[in-house]
Each structure stands twice: as C-alpha cells, then as structure tokens.
Design an enzyme around this catalytic site. Structure first.
Site, mmCIF file in Angstrom:
data_model
loop_
_atom_site.group_PDB
_atom_site.id
_atom_site.type_symbol
_atom_site.label_atom_id
_atom_site.label_comp_id
_atom_site.label_asym_id
_atom_site.label_seq_id
_atom_site.Cartn_x
_atom_site.Cartn_y
_atom_site.Cartn_z
ATOM 1 N N LEU A 9 1.048 -1.229 0.034
ATOM 2 C CA LEU A 9 -0.038 0.112 0.253
ATOM 3 C C LEU A 9 0.974 1.238 0.015
ATOM 4 O O LEU A 9 1.921 1.216 0.558
ATOM 5 C CB LEU A 9 -0.950 -0.012 1.329
ATOM 6 N N GLY A 54 1.006 -5.319 1.228
ATOM 7 C CA GLY A 54 -0.003 -5.311 0.468
ATOM 8 C C GLY A 54 0.192 -6.037 -0.782
ATOM 9 O O GLY A 54 -0.736 -6.658 -1.451
ATOM 10 N N ASN A 78 5.021 -7.453 6.259
ATOM 11 C CA ASN A 78 5.557 -6.936 7.146
ATOM 12 C C ASN A 78 5.337 -6.054 8.142
ATOM 13 O O ASN A 78 5.985 -5.157 8.676
ATOM 14 C CB ASN A 78 7.060 -6.313 6.226
ATOM 15 N N GLU A 79 3.959 -5.738 8.319
ATOM 16 C CA GLU A 79 3.251 -4.575 8.749
ATOM 17 C C GLU A 79 3.876 -4.096 10.299
ATOM 18 O O GLU A 79 4.041 -3.132 10.496
ATOM 19 C CB GLU A 79 1.892 -4.807 9.122
HETATM 20 C C1 8Z2 Z 1 -5.835 -2.779 14.077
HETATM 21 C C2 8Z2 Z 1 -5.710 -2.764 12.592
HETATM 22 C C3 8Z2 Z 1 -5.785 -1.516 11.985
HETATM 23 C C4 8Z2 Z 1 -5.206 -1.606 10.365
HETATM 24 C C5 8Z2 Z 1 -3.786 -1.185 10.744
HETATM 25 C C6 8Z2 Z 1 -3.044 -0.618 9.378
HETATM 26 C C7 8Z2 Z 1 -3.161 -1.938 8.276
HETATM 27 C C8 8Z2 Z 1 -2.203 -1.374 6.882
HETATM 28 C C9 8Z2 Z 1 -1.933 -2.543 6.212
HETATM 29 C C10 8Z2 Z 1 -0.521 -1.844 5.466
HETATM 30 C C11 8Z2 Z 1 -0.297 -2.619 4.195
HETATM 31 C C12 8Z2 Z 1 0.950 -2.092 3.605
HETATM 32 O O1 8Z2 Z 1 1.381 -2.339 2.455
HETATM 33 S S1 8Z2 Z 1 2.071 -1.098 4.213
HETATM 34 C C13 8Z2 Z 1 3.456 -0.774 3.013
HETATM 35 C C14 8Z2 Z 1 4.405 -1.891 3.031
HETATM 36 N N1 8Z2 Z 1 5.455 -1.661 2.347
HETATM 37 C C15 8Z2 Z 1 6.607 -1.655 2.499
HETATM 38 O O2 8Z2 Z 1 7.149 -1.762 3.890
HETATM 39 C C16 8Z2 Z 1 7.726 -1.361 1.380
HETATM 40 C C17 8Z2 Z 1 8.963 -0.540 1.673
HETATM 41 N N2 8Z2 Z 1 9.734 -0.364 0.623
HETATM 42 C C18 8Z2 Z 1 10.806 -1.328 0.248
HETATM 43 O O3 8Z2 Z 1 10.940 -2.259 0.956
HETATM 44 C C19 8Z2 Z 1 11.453 -1.007 -0.722
HETATM 45 O O4 8Z2 Z 1 11.177 0.557 -1.245
HETATM 46 C C20 8Z2 Z 1 11.303 -1.726 -1.914
HETATM 47 C C21 8Z2 Z 1 9.747 -1.912 -2.605
HETATM 48 C C22 8Z2 Z 1 11.866 -3.295 -1.795
HETATM 49 C C23 8Z2 Z 1 11.865 -1.042 -3.290
HETATM 50 O O5 8Z2 Z 1 13.356 -1.015 -3.059
HETATM 51 P P1 8Z2 Z 1 14.059 -0.038 -4.040
HETATM 52 O O6 8Z2 Z 1 15.653 0.204 -3.384
HETATM 53 O O7 8Z2 Z 1 13.994 -0.634 -5.174
HETATM 54 O O8 8Z2 Z 1 13.349 1.303 -4.104
HETATM 55 P P2 8Z2 Z 1 13.329 2.611 -2.873
HETATM 56 O O9 8Z2 Z 1 14.370 3.459 -3.198
HETATM 57 O O10 8Z2 Z 1 13.284 1.905 -1.497
HETATM 58 O O11 8Z2 Z 1 11.944 2.975 -3.105
HETATM 59 C C24 8Z2 Z 1 11.540 3.961 -4.280
HETATM 60 C C25 8Z2 Z 1 10.867 5.050 -3.839
HETATM 61 O O12 8Z2 Z 1 9.384 4.854 -3.408
HETATM 62 C C26 8Z2 Z 1 8.949 5.110 -1.903
HETATM 63 N N3 8Z2 Z 1 8.406 3.881 -1.534
HETATM 64 C C27 8Z2 Z 1 8.755 2.582 -1.352
HETATM 65 N N4 8Z2 Z 1 7.765 1.713 -0.965
HETATM 66 C C28 8Z2 Z 1 6.727 2.636 -0.766
HETATM 67 C C29 8Z2 Z 1 5.288 2.485 -0.323
HETATM 68 N N5 8Z2 Z 1 4.888 1.244 0.379
HETATM 69 N N6 8Z2 Z 1 4.660 3.656 -0.157
HETATM 70 C C30 8Z2 Z 1 4.999 4.976 -0.520
HETATM 71 N N7 8Z2 Z 1 6.250 5.027 -1.150
HETATM 72 C C31 8Z2 Z 1 6.871 3.952 -0.904
HETATM 73 C C32 8Z2 Z 1 10.559 5.190 -1.386
HETATM 74 O O13 8Z2 Z 1 10.583 5.784 -0.020
HETATM 75 C C33 8Z2 Z 1 11.282 5.829 -2.375
HETATM 76 O O14 8Z2 Z 1 10.770 7.322 -2.573
HETATM 77 P P3 8Z2 Z 1 11.773 8.259 -2.800
HETATM 78 O O15 8Z2 Z 1 12.904 8.209 -1.967
HETATM 79 O O16 8Z2 Z 1 10.980 9.521 -2.739
HETATM 80 O O17 8Z2 Z 1 12.172 7.794 -4.414
#
Ligand code: 8Z2
Length: 202
Positions: A9, A54, A78-79
C-alpha cells in the site's frame, strides 16, 4: 518497476491525511481484496520482484504463486516492522495459505522471506528463473483452466467464503477501526520514521 512486484500500500495515503481520506482509502483496499480473493476466475501471481505487505496480500489472493528465483526478492506481511498491524482479513488470507503457526511467526516478526525461503513453507508455490516467470505463469494458467470450471469455481468458493463473509459482515467496523488506528499520533510517527529510514537507505 524493475525488481518490485508491488511495494504494498502507498504509505503516503496513510499519513498526514484526513479521516475521510483514510476511510475512502481503506474501503478501496477492502474492495480490492473482496474482488481478487473472491474472484471465480483463475488467478496466477507472476511475482517478478519484492512483494511486501499489500503486495504479498495481492499475491496470496491468487490461486497459485510463481516467483522469480532470486534471493534478493523477498515476500511477506511485514506490517509490524512499520509499527502497524495486519488486519484480520490479511491474517486469514495468510492462514488459509500457510497455516496458523507459520502465520503467527510471520506476522509477529513482520518477516520478509527471500524467495527460496518463501518456497520452503509454501508462501509461494514455485520458483523459476527471472526471465521465465511470465511463461511459467501462462503454463500454470493452462493447467488450472483444464479443470472443469464449474467444479473448480464451487471448490474455490467453498474454501474462501468463510473469510470473505467475515469481512463483508464487519466492513464498516473494520473501516472505523482502521481510521481510528491510523490517525493516532503514535502510529503516524511510526510511519514517518519508517519512510525516513527508506529514504536514508539510498
Ligand atoms: C488494528 C488494525 C488496523 C489497521 C492497521 C493498518 C493496516 C495497514 C496495512 C498496510 C499494508 C501495506 O502494504 S504497508 C506498506 C508496506 N510496504 C513496505 O514496507 C515497502 C517498503 N519499501 C521497500 O521495502 C522498498 O522500497 C522496495 C519496495 C523493496 C523497493 O526498493 P528499491 O531500493 O527498489 O526502491 P526505494 O528507493 O526503496 O523506493 C523508491 C521510492 O518509493 C518509495 N516507497 C517505497 N515503498 C513505498 C510505499 N509502500 N509507499 C510509498 N512510498 C514507497 C521510497 O520511499 C522511495 O521514495 P523516494 O526516495 O522519494 O524516491
């Protein structure tokens, strides 16, 4: 985007916005899950990169998961690592795939599993070389489509209906729960720290 199946997400949709925004966002996330998990079509995930949270949920909604055989690509819910909590229907989707104990371990620790490890406990079904992901998915699709469709559809529905009904019954409560959780100052801070860490990684 290369190396990413789905980053999950959009975290920016869950930070610094109004409660109305959070509610509409969450309804859309629920809708995606209801449509994909509840689809009567055959769905095969061709996972060509990392797949956190997500992204993992989307893959888990499919009938079969094929992932690129590269230990740099990881998948998982990984939430907790973000300081947030996978909702009950994320949890149910994972339990229905890998069972209760593996789900509890995976969710409490917020683990991301490199592809070879994910294969070992059935989080994905098959690993193939990166350039074969699409063709392997097409081959799997042909196999799944060779089963009489009405029988496969009824079977899929029988397996998934209890989880789907559970969210349908509690949809509004789940939205309210999400909004009150995500709008907390402490949760907003956790998300901010996580985003800052992502950016510092560069
Ligand atoms: C009680 C119950 C109640 C309910 C409780 C609430 C429930 C919520 C459930 C949530 C569900 C989810 O999916 S939460 C989201 C979880 N997602 C993550 O943890 C992903 C984190 N991202 C990563 O690990 C990495 O970015 C990965 C995807 C592997 C790609 O790595 P790379 O090295 O290729 O690229 P990066 O340089 O890291 O990322 C490129 C750019 O994209 C951004 N970016 C990366 N992931 C992003 C994301 N998910 N959302 C926004 N922006 C993101 C980075 O900050 C960078 O921004 P710039 O620096 O500006 O370019």
């Amino acid at each position: 985007v290369s190396k990413i199946f789905s980053a999950g997400l959009d975290i920016t949709e869950m930070s610094g916005k109004s409660n109305e925004h959070y509610a509409a966002f969450w309804r859309a996330v629920q809708e995606m899950w209801l449509k994909l998990y509840g689809s009567n079509m055959v769905t095969i995930a061709a996972i060509n990169g990392s797949s956190p949270a997500g992204g993992c949920l989307m893959a888990l909604c499919c009938d079969y998961r094929i992932m690129a055989d590269n230990p740099k690509f990881a998948i998982g819910l990984n939430e907790t690592q973000l300081g947030i909590v996978a909702p009950f229907w994320f949890k149910d989707t994972m339990i229905n795939t890998i069972g209760n104990r593996a789900t509890e371990l995976s969710l409490q620790l917020g683990q991301m599993y490199p592809a070879p490890e994910a294969l070992k406990f059935g989080l994905v079904d098959k690993l193939v070389p990166e350039d074969k992901v699409q063709s392997a998915a097409a081959a799997a699709m042909s196999q799944w489509l060779s089963v009489p469709d009405h029988a496969r559809q009824l079977t899929k529905s029988m397996m998934r209906k209890p989880a789907i009904d559970r969210l349908v019954k509690q949809r509004e409560a789940d939205i309210n729960n999400f909004v009150s959780f995500i709008s907390k100052d402490s949760i907003q801070k956790s998300l901010q720290i996580y985003m800052d860490r992502l950016k510092q990684k560069k």
